[in-house]
Design a protein around this motif. Structure first.
Motif, short mmCIF file in Angstrom:
data_model
loop_
_atom_site.label_atom_id
_atom_site.label_comp_id
_atom_site.label_asym_id
_atom_site.label_seq_id
_atom_site.Cartn_x
_atom_site.Cartn_y
_atom_site.Cartn_z
N LEU A 98 4.62 -70.76 0.16
CA LEU A 98 4.19 -70.96 -1.01
C LEU A 98 3.25 -72.02 -1.26
O LEU A 98 3.36 -72.68 -1.89
CB LEU A 98 5.18 -70.53 -2.85
N ARG A 99 4.56 -73.38 -0.31
CA ARG A 99 3.91 -74.38 -0.41
C ARG A 99 3.14 -74.55 0.87
O ARG A 99 1.91 -75.55 0.64
CB ARG A 99 5.12 -75.19 0.37
N PHE A 100 2.63 -74.14 1.05
CA PHE A 100 1.14 -73.96 1.96
C PHE A 100 0.21 -73.84 1.65
O PHE A 100 -1.10 -73.78 1.45
CB PHE A 100 1.69 -72.84 3.24
N ALA A 101 0.44 -72.36 1.36
CA ALA A 101 -0.83 -72.35 -0.07
C ALA A 101 -0.95 -73.12 -0.84
O ALA A 101 -2.21 -73.11 -1.38
CB ALA A 101 0.09 -70.44 -0.62
N SER A 102 0.08 -73.85 -1.48
CA SER A 102 -0.28 -74.38 -2.89
C SER A 102 -0.92 -76.05 -2.07
O SER A 102 -1.88 -76.74 -2.31
CB SER A 102 0.81 -74.92 -3.11
N HIS A 103 -0.67 -76.23 -0.32
CA HIS A 103 -1.55 -76.53 0.14
C HIS A 103 -3.01 -76.86 1.02
O HIS A 103 -4.17 -77.00 0.11
CB HIS A 103 -0.92 -77.59 1.57
N VAL A 104 -2.80 -75.95 0.85
CA VAL A 104 -4.20 -75.12 0.93
C VAL A 104 -4.87 -75.00 -0.38
O VAL A 104 -6.80 -75.59 -0.60
CB VAL A 104 -4.44 -73.31 0.88
N ASN A 105 -4.18 -74.80 -1.72
CA ASN A 105 -5.30 -74.55 -3.10
C ASN A 105 -5.88 -76.14 -3.36
O ASN A 105 -6.87 -75.84 -4.35
CB ASN A 105 -4.23 -74.23 -4.22
N GLN A 106 -5.30 -76.90 -2.81
CA GLN A 106 -5.03 -78.78 -3.20
C GLN A 106 -6.68 -78.34 -2.37
O GLN A 106 -7.79 -79.40 -3.08
CB GLN A 106 -4.46 -79.44 -3.11
N THR A 107 -6.99 -78.44 -1.89
CA THR A 107 -8.49 -78.51 -0.66
C THR A 107 -9.41 -77.95 -1.52
O THR A 107 -9.79 -76.57 -1.63
CB THR A 107 -8.53 -78.01 0.60
N GLU A 108 -10.85 -79.27 -1.52
CA GLU A 108 -12.27 -78.84 -2.04
C GLU A 108 -12.67 -78.02 -0.75
O GLU A 108 -13.58 -79.54 -0.30
CB GLU A 108 -12.37 -79.95 -3.13
N VAL A 109 -13.35 -77.15 -0.31
CA VAL A 109 -13.90 -77.72 0.50
C VAL A 109 -16.09 -77.16 -0.12
O VAL A 109 -16.43 -77.50 1.06
CB VAL A 109 -14.23 -76.13 1.12
N GLY A 110 -15.74 -77.69 -1.42
CA GLY A 110 -17.44 -78.13 -1.58
C GLY A 110 -17.91 -76.00 -1.93
O GLY A 110 -17.28 -75.60 -1.80
N ARG A 111 -18.72 -76.46 -3.02
CA ARG A 111 -19.75 -74.93 -2.71
C ARG A 111 -20.13 -74.58 -2.12
O ARG A 111 -20.92 -75.35 -0.60
CB ARG A 111 -21.07 -75.25 -3.87
N ALA A 112 -20.00 -72.97 -1.97
CA ALA A 112 -21.00 -72.32 -0.75
C ALA A 112 -22.39 -72.73 -0.32
O ALA A 112 -23.21 -72.55 -2.10
CB ALA A 112 -20.62 -70.84 -0.91
N LYS A 113 -23.83 -72.68 -0.17
CA LYS A 113 -24.63 -72.73 0.49
C LYS A 113 -25.21 -71.80 0.61
O LYS A 113 -24.82 -70.97 1.07
CB LYS A 113 -24.88 -73.91 0.86
N LYS A 114 -26.44 -71.39 -0.60
CA LYS A 114 -27.40 -70.48 -0.45
C LYS A 114 -27.94 -70.38 0.83
O LYS A 114 -28.23 -71.59 1.69
CB LYS A 114 -27.67 -69.59 -1.98
N ASN A 115 -27.68 -69.77 1.62
CA ASN A 115 -28.48 -69.51 3.10
C ASN A 115 -29.25 -68.15 3.08
O ASN A 115 -28.56 -66.49 3.60
CB ASN A 115 -27.44 -69.15 4.12
N ILE A 116 -30.58 -68.03 2.47
CA ILE A 116 -31.47 -66.82 2.38
C ILE A 116 -32.47 -66.76 4.21
O ILE A 116 -33.22 -67.90 3.20
CB ILE A 116 -31.93 -66.83 1.07
N SER A 117 -32.55 -65.39 4.39
CA SER A 117 -33.20 -66.03 5.46
C SER A 117 -35.02 -65.39 5.32
O SER A 117 -34.59 -64.39 3.82
CB SER A 117 -32.95 -65.24 6.57
N GLN A 118 -36.19 -65.85 4.68
CA GLN A 118 -37.06 -65.08 4.74
C GLN A 118 -37.56 -63.58 4.47
O GLN A 118 -37.55 -63.20 6.13
CB GLN A 118 -38.70 -65.94 4.92
N MET A 119 -37.43 -62.77 4.05
CA MET A 119 -37.74 -61.45 4.28
C MET A 119 -39.03 -60.85 4.26
O MET A 119 -39.66 -61.53 2.93
CB MET A 119 -36.49 -60.06 3.62
N PRO A 120 -39.77 -59.85 5.04
CA PRO A 120 -41.04 -60.10 4.58
C PRO A 120 -41.41 -58.92 3.28
O PRO A 120 -41.05 -58.54 2.45
CB PRO A 120 -41.42 -58.67 5.80
N SER A 121 -42.32 -59.34 2.53
CA SER A 121 -42.54 -59.01 1.54
C SER A 121 -42.78 -57.49 1.44
O SER A 121 -43.11 -56.79 2.88
CB SER A 121 -43.71 -59.07 0.49
N LYS A 122 -42.32 -56.35 0.31
CA LYS A 122 -42.41 -55.12 0.65
C LYS A 122 -43.91 -54.85 0.04
O LYS A 122 -43.92 -53.65 -0.26
CB LYS A 122 -41.61 -54.27 -0.45
#
Length: 139
Positions: free
Chosen positions: A93-117
Motif C-alpha cells: 500500500l505504501r508503494f502504491a501510494s508513492h506511485v499514485n502521487q507521481t504525475e507522468v503527464g497526459r498521454a499524447k495522441k499518436n495517430i498515424s495517417q491512414m489512407p482514406s477510404k
C-alpha cells in the motif's frame, strides 16, 4: 496503432519469510530488483529529475513509453486479507501510494495517417480525373 503492456509482478515477497530456493529464489530476486528499479523511476519522476533511470531493468525499459507521455499507466495492487500478511500488505500500500502521487503527464495522441477510404482516382491523358473502376475476377 497502440500497444498494451501488462506486467505481473506477483511473487514479490520477503525471501527470508518465504524460504524459496533454486529457480523460485532467482525469480523472486529478479521481481524484487524490478520493483526497486520501478520505485527509482517513480522517485525520479516525482522529483522531476533530469535523469530518469529507465535502463536499470527490463521492466522499466518496457514501460518507458507510458511514463514518457505516450500511453497511460495503471497499477493494480493485490493485497492479502490474512493478518499474518499485514506487514507485506502495508508495504504494498505504501508503494502504491508513492506511485499514485507521481504525475507522468497526459498521454499524447499518436495517430498515424491512414489512407482514406475514398475512391482512388486516376488522371486521364487530357488531365481530367477519372474514377478507377472496380473489376470483378472470376475464379
Amino acid at each position: 496503432m497502440g500497444s498494451l503492456s501488462m506486467c505481473d509482478l506477483a511473487g514479490s515477497e520477503r525471501i527470508s519469510k518465504s524460504g524459496v530456493k533454486g529457480e523460485r529464489l532467482k525469480e523472486t530476486q529478479n521481481i524484487n530488483k524490478s520493483l526497486s528499479s520501478l520505485a527509482d523511476v517513480f522517485s525520479a519522476l516525482n522529483k522531476k529529475s533530469q535523469h530518469i533511470p529507465y535502463r536499470n531493468s527490463k521492466l522499466t525499459q518496457l514501460v518507458r513509453p507510458c511514463f514518457a507521455g505516450e500511453g497511460k499507466v495503471l497499477m493494480i495492487v493485490n493485497l492479502s486479507s490474512d493478518q499474518e500478511d499485514a506487514p507485506e500488505s502495508l508495504c504494498s500500500l505504501r508503494f502504491a501510494s508513492h506511485v499514485n502521487q507521481t504525475e507522468v503527464g497526459r498521454a499524447k495522441k499518436n495517430i498515424s495517417q491512414m489512407p482514406s477510404k475514398r475512391s482512388s482516382s486516376v488522371t486521364s491523358r487530357g488531365g481530367e480525373p477519372t474514377r478507377a473502376r472496380k473489376t470483378s475476377r472470376s475464379k
